[in-house]
Design a protein around this motif. Structure first.
Motif, PDB file in Angstrom:
ATOM      1  N   ASP A  29      15.465  27.008  -4.464  1.00  0.00           N
ATOM      2  CA  ASP A  29      15.337  27.541  -3.119  1.00  0.00           C
ATOM      3  C   ASP A  29      14.181  26.814  -2.419  1.00  0.00           C
ATOM      4  O   ASP A  29      13.018  26.965  -2.796  1.00  0.00           O
ATOM      5  CB  ASP A  29      15.069  29.047  -3.198  1.00  0.00           C
ATOM      6  N   GLY A  30      14.497  26.052  -1.407  1.00  0.00           N
ATOM      7  CA  GLY A  30      13.483  25.261  -0.725  1.00  0.00           C
ATOM      8  C   GLY A  30      12.415  26.083  -0.032  1.00  0.00           C
ATOM      9  O   GLY A  30      11.323  25.575   0.242  1.00  0.00           O
ATOM     10  N   HIS A  31      12.715  27.331   0.245  1.00  0.00           N
ATOM     11  CA  HIS A  31      11.734  28.183   0.911  1.00  0.00           C
ATOM     12  C   HIS A  31      10.742  28.796  -0.077  1.00  0.00           C
ATOM     13  O   HIS A  31       9.777  29.447   0.353  1.00  0.00           O
ATOM     14  CB  HIS A  31      12.445  29.290   1.694  1.00  0.00           C
ATOM     15  N   LEU A  32      10.975  28.590  -1.378  1.00  0.00           N
ATOM     16  CA  LEU A  32      10.075  29.128  -2.397  1.00  0.00           C
ATOM     17  C   LEU A  32       9.311  28.045  -3.155  1.00  0.00           C
ATOM     18  O   LEU A  32       8.329  28.337  -3.833  1.00  0.00           O
ATOM     19  CB  LEU A  32      10.871  29.967  -3.404  1.00  0.00           C
ATOM     20  N   VAL A  33       9.757  26.789  -3.052  1.00  0.00           N
ATOM     21  CA  VAL A  33       9.119  25.696  -3.801  1.00  0.00           C
ATOM     22  C   VAL A  33       7.736  25.383  -3.224  1.00  0.00           C
ATOM     23  O   VAL A  33       7.556  25.306  -2.006  1.00  0.00           O
ATOM     24  CB  VAL A  33       9.996  24.425  -3.763  1.00  0.00           C
TER      25      VAL A  33
END
Length: 282
Positions: free
Chosen positions: A244-248
């Protein structure tokens, strides 16, 4: 041994290679990778699948000759063979359920993003593909992407293809134009993926990023591919490579990404030195 069926230079830096590997070709899916070793003295390196043909029993890889092993790999020709070619490894990209997607590739990441775009297109998904390169001479897979997408947008840093700018600018423009994406997938430099995720976050668009640039041994044993996702550290090779790019935590990933540059540089110099001693340095 795994026979090399085809070798093609896509540009001065990048090579496409087709490998005969029937068992892998039947199972590998977009997002997954293989581990290869050229010979008994070589290192094992991970390379993500670019394409496969289950009927022909082949797997296609695209790579850039930047290190000792990829440099040697680029010298091989059709008719030669690789000692090891293991896979599929990693988890397939979660593409089911998407209705309108945008696949973004930065540089060589375009080769890794292509199979996802192809799968989505073949499954009736409306898919835009946005790619970015330094200049027009480095553009990859333009014809193949055109055949496997609804819309293709190619950006170049210097504008030499007539379309100067960043992939994030093209993405923002498409969102502003009303492209109602329910999935964005980004593959490329970590800094590019960071800003793609930042672009989609205000709109709540599901965004997957491929952390394959961090992988080293591909099995989770070395720990070199650890990536911080939310409050935990995961391994790109066994838990990903898509997250998930919003959590990396991209800043942490970029710090980790430079840790091994000195080792790779030493290996490349040693490889070039051996070539010179063997009369191959001319």
């Amino acid at each position: 041994m795994y026979p090399i069926k085809e070798v093609e230079a896509l540009n001065d830096e990048v090579t496409r290679m087709v490998i005969e590997a029937p068992a892998i070709a039947k199972k590998i899916k977009p997002g997954q990778f293989i581990m290869l070793r050229i010979d008994e003295s070589g290192e094992r390196i991970p390379l993500t699948m670019n394409d496969c043909d289950p009927q022909a029993g082949t797997v296609t890889i695209i790579f850039q000759a930047v290190g000792a092993t990829t440099g040697k790999l680029a010298t091989l020709k059709a008719g030669e063979a690789l000692l090891d070619f293991a896979g599929p490894l990693g988890n397939p990209t979660e593409l089911e359920g998407a209705k309108r997607a945008c696949v973004i590739g930065g540089g060589l990441g375009t080769a890794i993003a292509f199979p996802q775009a192809k799968w989505l297109h073949e499954h009736g998904v409306e898919v835009d593909v946005i790619t970015g390169f330094r200049n027009k001479d480095l553009i990859l897979l333009e014809k193949e992407i055109d055949e496997n997408s609804t819309r293709q947008i190619i950006m170049t840093d210097d504008g030499s293809n007539g379309n100067k700018g960043l992939v994030t600018q093209a993405l923002q423009q498409r969102i502003d134009e009303g492209a109602d994406y329910d999935l964005v997938l980004a593959v490329g430099p970590v800094i590019m993926m960071k800003f793609v995720a930042a672009t989609t976050k205000p709109y709540g668009i599901k965004t997957l990023v491929s952390m394959n640039p961090l992988m080293i041994d591909g099995t989770g044993m070395c720990g070199g591919c650890r990536v911080k996702v939310g409050d935990e550290y995961l391994h790109a090779c066994v838990d990903g490579p898509d997250f998930d790019g919003h959590l990396v935590d991209f800043d942490d990933a970029m710090r980790r990404g430079v840790m091994y540059r000195s080792f790779e540089g030493a290996a490349r110099e040693a490889h070039e030195g051996r070539d010179c001693m063997n009369g191959k340095g001319e």
